[in-house]
Enzyme design. Sequence first.
Site, PDB file in Angstrom:
ATOM      1  N   HIS A 206       0.847  -1.200   0.000  1.00 13.94           N
ATOM      2  CA  HIS A 206       0.000   0.000   0.000  1.00 13.94           C
ATOM      3  C   HIS A 206       0.878   1.244   0.000  1.00 13.94           C
ATOM      4  O   HIS A 206       2.081   1.161   0.250  1.00 13.94           O
ATOM      5  CB  HIS A 206      -0.898   0.034   1.251  1.00 13.94           C
ATOM      6  CG  HIS A 206      -0.114   0.186   2.531  1.00 13.94           C
ATOM      7  ND1 HIS A 206       0.601  -0.849   3.100  1.00 13.94           N
ATOM      8  CD2 HIS A 206       0.088   1.260   3.343  1.00 13.94           C
ATOM      9  CE1 HIS A 206       1.209  -0.417   4.189  1.00 13.94           C
ATOM     10  NE2 HIS A 206       0.920   0.859   4.362  1.00 13.94           N
ATOM     11  N   ASP A 208       0.892   5.185   1.885  1.00 16.73           N
ATOM     12  CA  ASP A 208       0.262   5.872   3.007  1.00 16.73           C
ATOM     13  C   ASP A 208      -0.458   7.116   2.496  1.00 16.73           C
ATOM     14  O   ASP A 208       0.100   7.867   1.693  1.00 16.73           O
ATOM     15  CB  ASP A 208       1.314   6.282   4.052  1.00 16.73           C
ATOM     16  CG  ASP A 208       1.934   5.072   4.746  1.00 16.73           C
ATOM     17  OD1 ASP A 208       1.352   3.977   4.668  1.00 16.73           O
ATOM     18  OD2 ASP A 208       3.003   5.232   5.370  1.00 16.73           O
ATOM     19  N   HIS A 263       4.804   0.130  -0.114  1.00 19.09           N
ATOM     20  CA  HIS A 263       5.581  -0.714   0.790  1.00 19.09           C
ATOM     21  C   HIS A 263       4.696  -1.800   1.384  1.00 19.09           C
ATOM     22  O   HIS A 263       3.468  -1.751   1.267  1.00 19.09           O
ATOM     23  CB  HIS A 263       6.234   0.142   1.892  1.00 19.09           C
ATOM     24  CG  HIS A 263       5.280   1.023   2.652  1.00 19.09           C
ATOM     25  ND1 HIS A 263       4.680   2.148   2.114  1.00 19.09           N
ATOM     26  CD2 HIS A 263       4.805   0.936   3.923  1.00 19.09           C
ATOM     27  CE1 HIS A 263       3.896   2.707   3.006  1.00 19.09           C
ATOM     28  NE2 HIS A 263       3.944   1.991   4.110  1.00 19.09           N
ATOM     29  N   ARG A 273       8.189  -9.137  15.041  1.00 20.53           N
ATOM     30  CA  ARG A 273       8.548  -7.769  14.651  1.00 20.53           C
ATOM     31  C   ARG A 273       7.587  -6.817  15.350  1.00 20.53           C
ATOM     32  O   ARG A 273       6.366  -7.023  15.324  1.00 20.53           O
ATOM     33  CB  ARG A 273       8.443  -7.618  13.127  1.00 20.53           C
ATOM     34  CG  ARG A 273       8.716  -6.193  12.634  1.00 20.53           C
ATOM     35  CD  ARG A 273       8.610  -6.108  11.107  1.00 20.53           C
ATOM     36  NE  ARG A 273       8.427  -4.745  10.678  1.00 20.53           N
ATOM     37  CZ  ARG A 273       9.416  -3.923  10.308  1.00 20.53           C
ATOM     38  NH1 ARG A 273      10.656  -4.350  10.295  1.00 20.53           N
ATOM     39  NH2 ARG A 273       9.150  -2.686   9.936  1.00 20.53           N
TER      40      ARG A 273
HETATM   41  C1  GA4 Z   1      -2.590   2.692   5.411  1.00 20.39           C
HETATM   42  C2  GA4 Z   1      -1.655   3.559   6.276  1.00 20.39           C
HETATM   43  C3  GA4 Z   1      -2.058   3.550   7.774  1.00 20.39           C
HETATM   44  O1  GA4 Z   1      -1.649   2.323   8.378  1.00 20.39           O
HETATM   45  C4  GA4 Z   1      -3.585   3.753   7.949  1.00 20.39           C
HETATM   46  C5  GA4 Z   1      -4.264   2.570   7.269  1.00 20.39           C
HETATM   47  C6  GA4 Z   1      -5.800   2.481   7.366  1.00 20.39           C
HETATM   48  C7  GA4 Z   1      -6.245   1.562   8.524  1.00 20.39           C
HETATM   49  O2  GA4 Z   1      -5.525   0.616   8.879  1.00 20.39           O
HETATM   50  O3  GA4 Z   1      -7.328   1.815   9.029  1.00 20.39           O
HETATM   51  C8  GA4 Z   1      -6.281   1.977   5.976  1.00 20.39           C
HETATM   52  C9  GA4 Z   1      -5.053   2.168   5.013  1.00 20.39           C
HETATM   53  C10 GA4 Z   1      -4.039   2.962   5.807  1.00 20.39           C
HETATM   54  C11 GA4 Z   1      -5.467   2.880   3.710  1.00 20.39           C
HETATM   55  C12 GA4 Z   1      -6.802   2.350   3.106  1.00 20.39           C
HETATM   56  C13 GA4 Z   1      -7.822   1.946   4.179  1.00 20.39           C
HETATM   57  C14 GA4 Z   1      -7.500   2.725   5.454  1.00 20.39           C
HETATM   58  C15 GA4 Z   1      -6.776   0.529   5.896  1.00 20.39           C
HETATM   59  C16 GA4 Z   1      -7.532   0.542   4.603  1.00 20.39           C
HETATM   60  C17 GA4 Z   1      -7.812  -0.553   3.906  1.00 20.39           C
HETATM   61  C18 GA4 Z   1      -3.943   3.936   9.427  1.00 20.39           C
HETATM   62  C19 GA4 Z   1      -4.053   4.871   7.073  1.00 20.39           C
HETATM   63  O4  GA4 Z   1      -4.190   6.041   7.385  1.00 20.39           O
HETATM   64  O5  GA4 Z   1      -4.353   4.383   5.818  1.00 20.39           O
END
Ligand code: GA4
Length: 331
Positions: A206, A208, A263, A273
């Site tokens: 994904h 960020d 990443h 981890r």
């Molecule tokens: C990816 C980056 C961060 O970990 C996060 C994730 C969020 C979550 O875990 O709730 C998301 C993901 C992240 C992006 C798309 C959506 C929302 C899970 C998901 C499938 C906290 C963020 O801000 O976006």
Amino acid sequence: MVVLSQPVVENFAHIKTCMPTSNIFTEIPVVDLLDPDAKTIIVEACKEFGFFKVINHGVPTEYIAQLEDEAIKFFNLPKPEKEKSGPPNPFGYGNKKIGLNGDLGWVEYLLFSTNPELFSQKGKFILPGISESFWSIVNEYVSAMRNMACEVLEMIAEELKIGPRDILSKLLRDEKSDTCFRLNHYPPCSELQALSGRNLIGFGDHTDPQIISIIRSNNTSGLQIALKDGTWVSVPPDQSSFFINVGDSLQVLTNGRFRSVRHRVLAGSLNSRISMIFFGGPPLTEKITPLPSIMEQGEESLYNEFTWYDYKKSAYGTRLSDDRLGFFEKS
Ligand code: GA4
């Protein structure tokens, strides 16, 4: 020191795997924050990889160790205890399920919002099952990460010569800045690896959504980034350094000059981890659009205009690996 033996997930059915890779990210840019050339190295790294490692950051080791100990204590609790802090909607304790749209990983986590508007009532923390002392350690750590993120963003503004030094950092300094913080635990999964010769995905690939993220982990490998040509490379762990990611919002603010890095994390077969990640996002009402001062004459924005609120709303409807910026790109 990590003592985490208890299996946190009962089975690994439906969790994706991938073939092991032997590509090690040897060219990782290393930024010494005390080096006068740091800003040049940061900007080059953001353009080429969207990723770099920071040393001489000034965050005391004891300080990091304290948070890691709290995280280990929490993840070592019996499952029903941990579940008192869940489910994550979107904040709280989560196990295997990531987000709301069916993504699974070999991971358990605690996701906190540090936006007081979203997450506290009259200054009191409301996630059940988390002690005041744990919360205060999280807050101190988050404030150190915010300072580091702002320092890096100020160096970027200087190097790019895009106007006031705080043109980017003010988005994280704003009291309404929408930042969040994540503690992840990836238990070892020797059984499956031995059976299949494949790696179990801890956290799927994904980018960020925010402006900038700062990752710190214990000395256990697992983090991989994708290079421009799509090759996955493993980032050698370094528990005394921080790793910084460019997020989607910074890609837009620089009109694509910086790269939001894709990443993922692979679970290991021997060691747990533990990672801690600060995600620096702007206030919800902030327009995410290329900075006028970065644009060259006649240059057009690659993206339709949107606010951070619009982007978040859209992101929560996506799968982890989706190309979230794609929805906002001009056709
Ligand atoms: C990816 C980056 C961060 O970990 C996060 C994730 C969020 C979550 O875990 O709730 C998301 C993901 C992240 C992006 C798309 C959506 C929302 C899970 C998901 C499938 C906290 C963020 O801000 O976006």
